[in-house]
Scaffold this active site. Structure first.
Site, PDB file in Angstrom:
ATOM      1  N   GLU A 195      43.451  40.698  39.360  1.00 18.12           N
ATOM      2  CA  GLU A 195      42.374  40.668  38.362  1.00 18.12           C
ATOM      3  C   GLU A 195      42.496  41.693  37.234  1.00 18.12           C
ATOM      4  O   GLU A 195      42.014  41.449  36.127  1.00 18.12           O
ATOM      5  CB  GLU A 195      41.005  40.842  39.055  1.00 18.12           C
TER       6      GLU A 195
ATOM      7  N   GLY B 158      39.217  31.656  41.718  1.00 20.00           N
ATOM      8  CA  GLY B 158      38.019  31.003  41.179  1.00 20.00           C
ATOM      9  C   GLY B 158      38.368  30.234  39.918  1.00 20.00           C
ATOM     10  O   GLY B 158      39.438  30.421  39.332  1.00 20.00           O
TER      11      GLY B 158
ATOM     12  N   ASP C 220      37.358  41.352  42.951  1.00 12.89           N
ATOM     13  CA  ASP C 220      35.994  41.152  43.447  1.00 12.89           C
ATOM     14  C   ASP C 220      35.992  40.430  44.793  1.00 12.89           C
ATOM     15  O   ASP C 220      36.838  40.713  45.627  1.00 12.89           O
ATOM     16  CB  ASP C 220      35.144  40.436  42.383  1.00 12.89           C
TER      17      ASP C 220
ATOM     18  N   GLY D 165      39.491  34.386  44.429  1.00 17.56           N
ATOM     19  CA  GLY D 165      38.457  33.641  45.156  1.00 17.56           C
ATOM     20  C   GLY D 165      38.924  33.083  46.487  1.00 17.56           C
ATOM     21  O   GLY D 165      38.137  32.937  47.418  1.00 17.56           O
TER      22      GLY D 165
END
Length: 385
Positions: A168, A97, A176, A145
Site C-alpha cells: 500500500e 480491494g 490496512d 484486502g
C-alpha cells in the site's frame, strides 16, 4: 444473490438482523456461477468462494455485503462446524480491494469511499472474532484486502503459488485491513519491513514469516477441502490435526532457507528506529547491498504513507484488533481527503508510468502535526465495532 438485499448488519435492529440471517441460511444453498461470490453449504462446512477470476478476485463492496451476513449466519447455525474461504481461477486467492472503484468514489466525494472501508473492516473484525473455525486457502496472489479476508482467521493454508504482500505505501495508502494488528506481532521487525517496503513473500516463506499457519501443495487443496467437509466432529483440534497431516506430507521447498534469514539481523536493527527518517539514516549508514536496495525502495514510496504506516504499527502493537481497525478507519478517511492515494493509483494502476508525484515529496516535509491529524477521532463518523 442480489447484494442490494443485504445492507450491512450492524445498523439493523435485532429482529431485522435475525431475518437477514435466516434469509441467508435459506439462500446459501443456491449459487450461480456468474455471482461474484459463491456461498455454499457442504456437509458441516460453509464455503465462501471469491469468484472474480478476471479481476484476480479483487474484493468489492457487493461481495463484502454478501460475505459478512453469511459468516454471521453460519456462526449462529448449529449445523455449521467450520467456514472455508477460497478463490477461483488458479491465479489468486484475492489480490486486494477494488481500488479503482474507491478512487473514483473518493474523487467526487461519493459515500462509497466511506462505506467500503467501514464495511470491509467490519468484515475483518467478524473474521477475527469468528466463533467457528475459519480456514483460508490462500492459493495464489494474496494482497491487501485478500490478507484481511484470511490473516485474522484461525487457519491460513499457503501453497507454492502463494504470493503475499502489503504494497500500500506504493499507492499512497497504508497496510490496512488490520495490518496494524498482525504485522507488528510477526517475529522481530519483519512486519515493519514488509509494511514499509511492500516486500513480496512467496510460497513456503509465507509460512516461515508467520503469516500462514500451514503449507500444502496447490494440487492437494481439493482433497484437503473434501476431507475438511467430511470431518464428523470439526473442532479446532480435529481441523488442526487434518491440516498438520497434509502439511507434513508437503515436500516442496522443504529444505529451502527462509528468504529473509540472512537479512534478519539487519532488518531487526535497521527497522527498529522510532521514525522513518531514522530508518533511512540507518540504511544509509549501513551501506550494504541489502540496505541500499531497501533505501531505493523506500525512496519510491509516499512519504506521507511511510510516516502514517510506521506510527500505525508502533501503536497497533499494543492494541486490540478492534481498536486497530477503528484507528485504520480514521487513516483511510485521511487518505481519501488527501492527495497521495489518488496520485499513487494513477501512477501504478491507471497510467502505469510508475512515476508518482507525491505531495509532500520529502519525509521532512510531512509534519508530525499533519500525521497527528490523520489519527484523530472522527466523532459520529468513527468506526464502531
Amino acid at each position: 444473490m442480489a447484494a442490494r438485499l443485504l445492507r450491512p448488519l450492524p445498523r439493523l435492529k435485532p429482529f431485522n438482523r435475525l431475518q437477514v440471517i435466516l434469509q441467508h441460511l435459506k439462500m446459501c444453498k443456491h449459487t450461480d456461477s456468474s455471482d461474484e461470490v459463491l456461498l455454499e453449504k457442504k456437509g458441516g462446512a460453509g464455503i465462501i468462494t471469491l469468484n472474480r477470476p478476471k479481476a484476480l478476485n479483487a474484493l468489492n463492496l457487493s461481495m463484502i455485503q454478501q460475505i459478512y451476513p453469511q459468516i454471521k449466519a453460519w456462526e449462529q447455525d448449529p449445523e455449521t462446524f467450520l467456514i472455508i474461504i477460497k478463490g477461483t481461477g488458479g491465479k489468486a486467492f484475492c489480490a486486494g480491494g477494488d481500488i479503482r472503484a474507491i478512487t473514483d468514489a473518493g474523487k467526487v466525494g461519493d459515500k462509497l469511499a466511506q462505506d467500503f472501508f467501514r464495511e470491509e473492516y467490519t468484515l475483518n473484525n467478524a473474521i477475527g472474532t469468528c466463533k467457528k473455525p475459519y480456514v483460508a486457502l490462500i492459493d495464489g496472489i494474496t494482497m491487501g484486502g485478500g490478507v484481511g479476508l484470511s490473516v485474522h482467521g484461525h487457519f491460513r493454508v499457503a501453497t507454492e503459488k502463494t504470493l503475499f504482500a502489503m504494497p500500500e505505501t506504493a499507492i499512497g495508502l497504508f497496510p490496512d485491513v488490520g495490518g496494524g494488528y498482525f504485522l507488528p506481532r510477526l517475529s522481530g521487525k519483519i512486519g515493519y519491513y514488509l509494511a514499509l517496503t511492500g516486500f513480496r513473500l512467496k510460497g513456503r516463506d509465507v509460512l516461515k514469516a508467520g503469516i500462514a499457519t500451514h503449507f500444502v501443495e496447490s494440487e492437494k487443496l481439493p482433497d484437503l477441502e473434501k476431507d475438511l467437509i467430511a470431518l464428523k466432529s470439526a473442532s479446532k483440534e480435529n481441523i488442526a490435526d487434518l491440516l498438520n497431516s497434509y502439511h507434513e506430507k508437503s515436500k516442496i521447498d522443504q529444505e529451502k532457507e527462509f528468504v529473509l534469514d540472512e537479512h534478519m539481523e539487519k532488518i531487526n536493527s535497521l527497522f527498529s528506529a522510532n521514525s522513518v527518517e531514522e530508518i533511512v539514516k540507518k540504511l544509509k549508514e549501513d551501506g550494504s547491498p541489502f540496505a541500499i536496495k531497501q533505501l531505493e525502495t523506500i525512496n519510491k514510496m509516499s512519504p506521507t504513507s511511510l510516516k502514517m504506516t510506521l506510527r500505525q504499527l508502533r501503536e497497533g502493537a499494543s492494541m486490540s484488533l478492534q481498536d486497530v481497525l477503528t484507528m485504520e478507519y480514521r487513516l483511510s478517511q485521511a487518505c481519501m481527503r488527501g492527495h497521495d492515494f489518488y496520485e499513487g493509483v494513477r501512477a501504478v494502476l491507471i497510467d502505469k508510468d510508475q512515476s508518482p508525484r507525491w505531495k509532500p515529496a520529502a519525509l521532512e516535509e510531512v509534519s508530525d502535526e499533519f500525521v497527528d491529524n490523520c489519527f484523530k477521532p472522527l466523532g459520529n463518523s468513527d468506526l464502531k465495532l
